[in-house]
Write a protein that holds these residues in place. Structure first.
Motif, PDB file in Angstrom:
ATOM      1  N   ILE A 166       9.056  37.315 -10.147  1.00 28.00           N
ATOM      2  CA  ILE A 166       8.932  37.055  -8.716  1.00 28.00           C
ATOM      3  C   ILE A 166       8.594  35.578  -8.570  1.00 28.00           C
ATOM      4  N   VAL A 167       9.407  34.878  -7.766  1.00 24.80           N
ATOM      5  CA  VAL A 167       9.213  33.444  -7.537  1.00 24.80           C
ATOM      6  C   VAL A 167       9.073  33.248  -6.031  1.00 24.80           C
ATOM      7  N   SER A 168       8.075  32.472  -5.631  1.00 27.21           N
ATOM      8  CA  SER A 168       7.759  32.322  -4.215  1.00 27.21           C
ATOM      9  C   SER A 168       7.710  30.861  -3.794  1.00 27.21           C
ATOM     10  N   SER A 169       8.059  30.627  -2.543  1.00 27.46           N
ATOM     11  CA  SER A 169       7.777  29.364  -1.867  1.00 27.46           C
ATOM     12  C   SER A 169       6.259  29.144  -1.867  1.00 27.46           C
ATOM     13  N   PRO A 170       5.806  27.896  -1.752  1.00 25.76           N
ATOM     14  CA  PRO A 170       4.365  27.634  -1.742  1.00 25.76           C
ATOM     15  C   PRO A 170       3.629  28.044  -0.463  1.00 25.76           C
ATOM     16  N   ARG A 171       4.348  28.336   0.618  1.00 29.83           N
ATOM     17  CA  ARG A 171       3.678  28.644   1.892  1.00 29.83           C
ATOM     18  C   ARG A 171       2.834  29.917   1.769  1.00 29.83           C
ATOM     19  N   GLU A 172       1.709  29.958   2.490  1.00 30.40           N
ATOM     20  CA  GLU A 172       0.807  31.119   2.419  1.00 30.40           C
ATOM     21  C   GLU A 172       1.523  32.420   2.754  1.00 30.40           C
ATOM     22  N   ARG A 173       2.361  32.399   3.797  1.00 31.24           N
ATOM     23  CA  ARG A 173       3.012  33.626   4.243  1.00 31.24           C
ATOM     24  C   ARG A 173       3.979  34.171   3.189  1.00 31.24           C
ATOM     25  N   THR A 174       4.612  33.274   2.419  1.00 29.43           N
ATOM     26  CA  THR A 174       5.504  33.749   1.359  1.00 29.43           C
ATOM     27  C   THR A 174       4.701  34.242   0.160  1.00 29.43           C
ATOM     28  N   ARG A 175       3.628  33.529  -0.166  1.00 27.11           N
ATOM     29  CA  ARG A 175       2.800  33.959  -1.300  1.00 27.11           C
ATOM     30  C   ARG A 175       2.170  35.329  -1.032  1.00 27.11           C
ATOM     31  N   GLU A 176       1.741  35.564   0.195  1.00 31.84           N
ATOM     32  CA  GLU A 176       1.142  36.857   0.534  1.00 31.84           C
ATOM     33  C   GLU A 176       2.178  37.975   0.465  1.00 31.84           C
ATOM     34  N   THR A 177       3.385  37.690   0.899  1.00 32.67           N
ATOM     35  CA  THR A 177       4.464  38.679   0.801  1.00 32.67           C
ATOM     36  C   THR A 177       4.805  38.950  -0.660  1.00 32.67           C
ATOM     37  N   ALA A 178       4.910  37.898  -1.453  1.00 35.51           N
ATOM     38  CA  ALA A 178       5.218  38.046  -2.883  1.00 35.51           C
ATOM     39  C   ALA A 178       4.119  38.824  -3.604  1.00 35.51           C
ATOM     40  N   MET A 179       2.861  38.575  -3.250  1.00 36.33           N
ATOM     41  CA  MET A 179       1.748  39.261  -3.906  1.00 36.33           C
ATOM     42  C   MET A 179       1.778  40.761  -3.611  1.00 36.33           C
ATOM     43  N   ALA A 180       2.150  41.125  -2.396  1.00 31.09           N
ATOM     44  CA  ALA A 180       2.259  42.555  -2.069  1.00 31.09           C
ATOM     45  C   ALA A 180       3.291  43.226  -2.964  1.00 31.09           C
ATOM     46  N   ILE A 181       4.425  42.567  -3.182  1.00 29.11           N
ATOM     47  CA  ILE A 181       5.455  43.113  -4.077  1.00 29.11           C
ATOM     48  C   ILE A 181       4.935  43.157  -5.508  1.00 29.11           C
ATOM     49  N   SER A 182       4.298  42.091  -5.944  1.00 30.12           N
ATOM     50  CA  SER A 182       3.800  41.988  -7.313  1.00 30.12           C
ATOM     51  C   SER A 182       2.797  43.090  -7.648  1.00 30.12           C
ATOM     52  N   VAL A 183       1.894  43.367  -6.719  1.00 30.04           N
ATOM     53  CA  VAL A 183       0.845  44.362  -6.971  1.00 30.04           C
ATOM     54  C   VAL A 183       1.457  45.744  -7.168  1.00 30.04           C
ATOM     55  N   LEU A 184       2.357  46.144  -6.269  1.00 27.80           N
ATOM     56  CA  LEU A 184       2.944  47.491  -6.393  1.00 27.80           C
ATOM     57  C   LEU A 184       3.914  47.589  -7.561  1.00 27.80           C
ATOM     58  N   ALA A 185       4.620  46.498  -7.854  1.00 29.13           N
ATOM     59  CA  ALA A 185       5.583  46.526  -8.961  1.00 29.13           C
ATOM     60  C   ALA A 185       4.902  46.305 -10.311  1.00 29.13           C
ATOM     61  N   GLU A 186       3.646  45.880 -10.269  1.00 33.73           N
ATOM     62  CA  GLU A 186       2.889  45.568 -11.482  1.00 33.73           C
ATOM     63  C   GLU A 186       3.608  44.521 -12.325  1.00 33.73           C
ATOM     64  N   ILE A 187       4.147  43.500 -11.618  1.00 36.49           N
ATOM     65  CA  ILE A 187       4.796  42.370 -12.277  1.00 36.49           C
ATOM     66  C   ILE A 187       4.116  41.105 -11.779  1.00 36.49           C
ATOM     67  N   GLY A 188       3.724  40.276 -12.690  1.00 42.11           N
ATOM     68  CA  GLY A 188       3.071  39.041 -12.298  1.00 42.11           C
ATOM     69  C   GLY A 188       2.913  38.158 -13.512  1.00 42.11           C
ATOM     70  N   PRO A 189       2.409  36.998 -13.342  1.00 40.77           N
ATOM     71  CA  PRO A 189       1.997  36.438 -12.051  1.00 40.77           C
ATOM     72  C   PRO A 189       3.196  35.989 -11.227  1.00 40.77           C
ATOM     73  N   VAL A 190       2.966  35.785  -9.936  1.00 33.46           N
ATOM     74  CA  VAL A 190       4.001  35.235  -9.067  1.00 33.46           C
ATOM     75  C   VAL A 190       4.123  33.748  -9.388  1.00 33.46           C
ATOM     76  N   GLU A 191       5.350  33.301  -9.644  1.00 36.39           N
ATOM     77  CA  GLU A 191       5.609  31.885  -9.903  1.00 36.39           C
ATOM     78  C   GLU A 191       5.807  31.176  -8.563  1.00 36.39           C
ATOM     79  N   ILE A 192       5.120  30.068  -8.358  1.00 31.65           N
ATOM     80  CA  ILE A 192       5.254  29.284  -7.126  1.00 31.65           C
ATOM     81  C   ILE A 192       6.209  28.125  -7.398  1.00 31.65           C
ATOM     82  N   ASP A 193       7.214  27.976  -6.527  1.00 32.76           N
ATOM     83  CA  ASP A 193       8.235  26.966  -6.763  1.00 32.76           C
ATOM     84  C   ASP A 193       8.531  26.189  -5.478  1.00 32.76           C
ATOM     85  N   PRO A 194       8.308  24.874  -5.470  1.00 26.61           N
ATOM     86  CA  PRO A 194       8.571  24.077  -4.269  1.00 26.61           C
ATOM     87  C   PRO A 194      10.043  24.035  -3.868  1.00 26.61           C
TER      88      PRO A 194
END
Length: 197
Positions: A51-79
Motif C-alpha cells: 500500500i502506497v499513499s500520498s503524504p496528505r493526512e486524508r490519504t494516509r488515514e484512508t490507507a491506514m484503514a485498509i492496512s489494518v484490516l488487510a494486515e499489510i504494512g507499513p504504508v509507504e508514503i510517496d510524494p
C-alpha cells in the motif's frame, strides 16, 4: 503484469466547499472515516503486496484503514502520489476561485493550463506514472494499492485511455472509490473505473 488499485481518499469534513490541495491538517471527518472503513472491508476481498499513499493526512488515514484490516504494512508514503500543487488556490472556497480567470482557464483547458505553482496535468501524470513504472518493476505479477487524489487518478486514466488531459471531466472519481489499471510494461489497460463502496 502489475495490477494497481487506484483509491481516492475518503471524504474530509469540508469536501466540496473549498479546495484543500496540499493544506496541512485536512483529516477525514466522521462520514469519511465511515467511508474508509467500508472501503477497507471491500479491499479485504483482494490480495495485494503493498500500500502506497500520498503524504496528505486524508490519504494516509484512508490507507491506514485498509492496512489494518488487510494486515499489510507499513504504508509507504510517496510524494509522487501527492495532490496537485495548487499553491495560492489552496484553502480558497470554490466561490472565490470561480472569480479568478486563471482558475477558470485551469478548468477549461487542463491540457495546457498550469496552477499558480506551475504544475500542469501532464506534470502530474508524469510523476505518478513514473512512480507506477518503478512499482511495476518491483512488484511484477502482484497487486499494489495506491491511495491518492481524484485529479491524480484522472491523469492516470487519461494517459491509459490515450485521452488529452482536458477530457478528465468526462468521468468521475468519487471519494473512497476504486479504479483499477493493469500494466505489463508494454502498455496499461483500464480494468475498472470509479467503483463505489
Amino acid at each position: 503484469m502489475t495490477t494497481f488499485y487506484l483509491v481516492r481518499h475518503a471524504a474530509h469534513d469540508s469536501l466540496g466547499s473549498y479546495l484543500a490541495g496540499r493544506m496541512e491538517g485536512v483529516h477525514l471527518g466522521p462520514a469519511g472515516r465511515e467511508q474508509a472503513e467500508r472501503l477497507a472491508r471491500r479491499m479485504q476481498r483482494e490480495t495485494f503486496a503493498a500500500i502506497v499513499s500520498s503524504p496528505r493526512e486524508r490519504t494516509r488515514e484512508t490507507a491506514m484503514a485498509i492496512s489494518v484490516l488487510a494486515e499489510i504494512g507499513p504504508v509507504e508514503i510517496d510524494p509522487d502520489l501527492d495532490e496537485i500543487d495548487f499553491g495560492a488556490w489552496s484553502g480558497k472556497t470554490f466561490d472565490e476561485l470561480n472569480t479568478d480567470p486563471a482558475w477558470r482557464r485551469w478548468n477549461e483547458d487542463r491540457a495546457s493550463a498550469r496552477t499558480p505553482n506551475g504544475e500542469s496535468m501532464d506534470d502530474v501524470g508524469r510523476r505518478v506514472l513514473g512512480r507506477m513504472d518503478a512499482l511495476r518493476r518491483r512488484h511484477d505479477g502482484e497487486t499494489v494499492v495506491l491511495v491518492t487524489h481524484a485529479d491524480v487518478i484522472k491523469a492516470v486514466v487519461c494517459h491509459t485511455l490515450g485521452l488529452p488531459a482536458d477530457r478528465c471531466f468526462r468521468f468521475e472519481i468519487d471519494p473512497a472509490s476504486i479504479t483499477v489499471v493493469a500494466d505489463d510494461g508494454q502498455g496499461a489497460r483500464l480494468i475498472r473505473l470509479n467503483e463505489g463502496v
